[in-house]
Write a protein that holds these residues in place. Sequence first.
Motif, PDB file in Angstrom:
ATOM      1  N   LEU A  29      26.819  73.914 -88.298  1.00 39.63           N
ATOM      2  CA  LEU A  29      26.317  74.627 -87.125  1.00 39.63           C
ATOM      3  C   LEU A  29      27.456  75.079 -86.226  1.00 39.63           C
ATOM      4  O   LEU A  29      27.457  76.216 -85.728  1.00 39.63           O
ATOM      5  CB  LEU A  29      25.368  73.716 -86.350  1.00 39.63           C
ATOM      6  CG  LEU A  29      24.751  74.323 -85.075  1.00 39.63           C
ATOM      7  CD1 LEU A  29      23.955  75.569 -85.431  1.00 39.63           C
ATOM      8  CD2 LEU A  29      23.883  73.298 -84.364  1.00 39.63           C
ATOM      9  N   GLU A  30      28.453  74.239 -86.027  1.00 42.88           N
ATOM     10  CA  GLU A  30      29.599  74.620 -85.199  1.00 42.88           C
ATOM     11  C   GLU A  30      30.373  75.772 -85.813  1.00 42.88           C
ATOM     12  O   GLU A  30      30.839  76.683 -85.133  1.00 42.88           O
ATOM     13  CB  GLU A  30      30.506  73.411 -84.992  1.00 42.88           C
ATOM     14  CG  GLU A  30      29.902  72.328 -84.114  1.00 42.88           C
ATOM     15  CD  GLU A  30      30.746  71.073 -84.107  1.00 42.88           C
ATOM     16  OE1 GLU A  30      31.438  70.828 -85.123  1.00 42.88           O
ATOM     17  OE2 GLU A  30      30.714  70.342 -83.105  1.00 42.88           O
ATOM     18  N   VAL A  31      30.522  75.749 -87.127  1.00 39.52           N
ATOM     19  CA  VAL A  31      31.232  76.833 -87.821  1.00 39.52           C
ATOM     20  C   VAL A  31      30.475  78.144 -87.684  1.00 39.52           C
ATOM     21  O   VAL A  31      31.058  79.204 -87.430  1.00 39.52           O
ATOM     22  CB  VAL A  31      31.431  76.478 -89.304  1.00 39.52           C
ATOM     23  CG1 VAL A  31      31.996  77.681 -90.071  1.00 39.52           C
ATOM     24  CG2 VAL A  31      32.359  75.285 -89.448  1.00 39.52           C
ATOM     25  N   LEU A  32      29.153  78.078 -87.832  1.00 42.58           N
ATOM     26  CA  LEU A  32      28.351  79.293 -87.697  1.00 42.58           C
ATOM     27  C   LEU A  32      28.447  79.863 -86.293  1.00 42.58           C
ATOM     28  O   LEU A  32      28.547  81.088 -86.098  1.00 42.58           O
ATOM     29  CB  LEU A  32      26.887  78.995 -88.055  1.00 42.58           C
ATOM     30  CG  LEU A  32      26.602  78.701 -89.537  1.00 42.58           C
ATOM     31  CD1 LEU A  32      25.140  78.325 -89.722  1.00 42.58           C
ATOM     32  CD2 LEU A  32      26.963  79.901 -90.396  1.00 42.58           C
ATOM     33  N   ILE A  33      28.408  79.001 -85.277  1.00 39.93           N
ATOM     34  CA  ILE A  33      28.525  79.473 -83.887  1.00 39.93           C
ATOM     35  C   ILE A  33      29.879  80.127 -83.663  1.00 39.93           C
ATOM     36  O   ILE A  33      29.997  81.181 -83.020  1.00 39.93           O
ATOM     37  CB  ILE A  33      28.309  78.299 -82.914  1.00 39.93           C
ATOM     38  CG1 ILE A  33      26.859  77.814 -82.987  1.00 39.93           C
ATOM     39  CG2 ILE A  33      28.658  78.720 -81.485  1.00 39.93           C
ATOM     40  CD1 ILE A  33      26.583  76.592 -82.144  1.00 39.93           C
ATOM     41  N   ALA A  34      30.938  79.535 -84.201  1.00 44.39           N
ATOM     42  CA  ALA A  34      32.275  80.118 -84.055  1.00 44.39           C
ATOM     43  C   ALA A  34      32.355  81.485 -84.728  1.00 44.39           C
ATOM     44  O   ALA A  34      32.965  82.423 -84.192  1.00 44.39           O
ATOM     45  CB  ALA A  34      33.311  79.164 -84.658  1.00 44.39           C
ATOM     46  N   ILE A  35      31.737  81.617 -85.902  1.00 42.16           N
ATOM     47  CA  ILE A  35      31.749  82.904 -86.609  1.00 42.16           C
ATOM     48  C   ILE A  35      31.007  83.960 -85.800  1.00 42.16           C
ATOM     49  O   ILE A  35      31.448  85.119 -85.700  1.00 42.16           O
ATOM     50  CB  ILE A  35      31.139  82.745 -88.012  1.00 42.16           C
ATOM     51  CG1 ILE A  35      32.037  81.884 -88.893  1.00 42.16           C
ATOM     52  CG2 ILE A  35      30.914  84.113 -88.657  1.00 42.16           C
ATOM     53  CD1 ILE A  35      31.452  81.583 -90.256  1.00 42.16           C
ATOM     54  N   ILE A  36      29.868  83.583 -85.200  1.00 47.83           N
ATOM     55  CA  ILE A  36      29.092  84.537 -84.399  1.00 47.83           C
ATOM     56  C   ILE A  36      29.896  85.007 -83.195  1.00 47.83           C
ATOM     57  O   ILE A  36      29.957  86.206 -82.886  1.00 47.83           O
ATOM     58  CB  ILE A  36      27.763  83.901 -83.964  1.00 47.83           C
ATOM     59  CG1 ILE A  36      26.854  83.683 -85.186  1.00 47.83           C
ATOM     60  CG2 ILE A  36      27.058  84.774 -82.933  1.00 47.83           C
ATOM     61  CD1 ILE A  36      25.601  82.910 -84.872  1.00 47.83           C
TER      62      ILE A  36
END
Length: 209
Positions: A29-36
């Motif tokens: 989830l943290e990785v996805l937020i960073a990508i967004i």
Amino acid sequence: MDTPRTGTLGSTPSRPPASNLGQSGFSILEVLIAIIILSIGMLGAVGMQAAAMQANKETRNQAAAATLGRELAEKMRGNHTVAIKTTAADNPYLFDSTLTGTSTIATPSVNCFTAGCPTPKDAASWDVADWKGRVLNALPTPRAKVCFDKDPFDSAGKPRWACTGDGDVTVLKVSWTRSNTAGTLEFAADVTGTGVPVVVIPLTAGSSE
């Protein structure tokens, strides 16, 4: 009596199970937020670059129009006996043309390169045809109008195509197909549209003396 010890001599204390240790690293989830967040930043940078390129393009077009306007003013001052006349029939420098191709540029009856210009009016016709050709090459679908105008701006200070038809100074009004500040595409060829001149330049032809 000594307390009995368990385990072998020299062995290290036992560690708690791995499940009891604090976890490290990033979750999905943290990785996805960073990508967004990174994607939003990149999209903003691309949008700013596109806006900067459009602004640079419009700046170049305005500079080209101003340079061409000065050139036309010089031609008129060099042929002021024709340029001061107030009717288009006598003064070829007075025109309103939307240039969409070479066919929209009237060919002068006299070729001043091969036959010379017998009269000042022939020279003016040749000047205008040559000038229109360079405007067409420099600007996208341009419209150019030269007229006598005492009031080229409306009450709000906005330039307008309409001319008063009198006064002592001719005015050059130029526009081209462009995106306005609202992001709407304005077509200079649409003479009935809401587009306004982008460049307004007074042209002083001089006096008859």
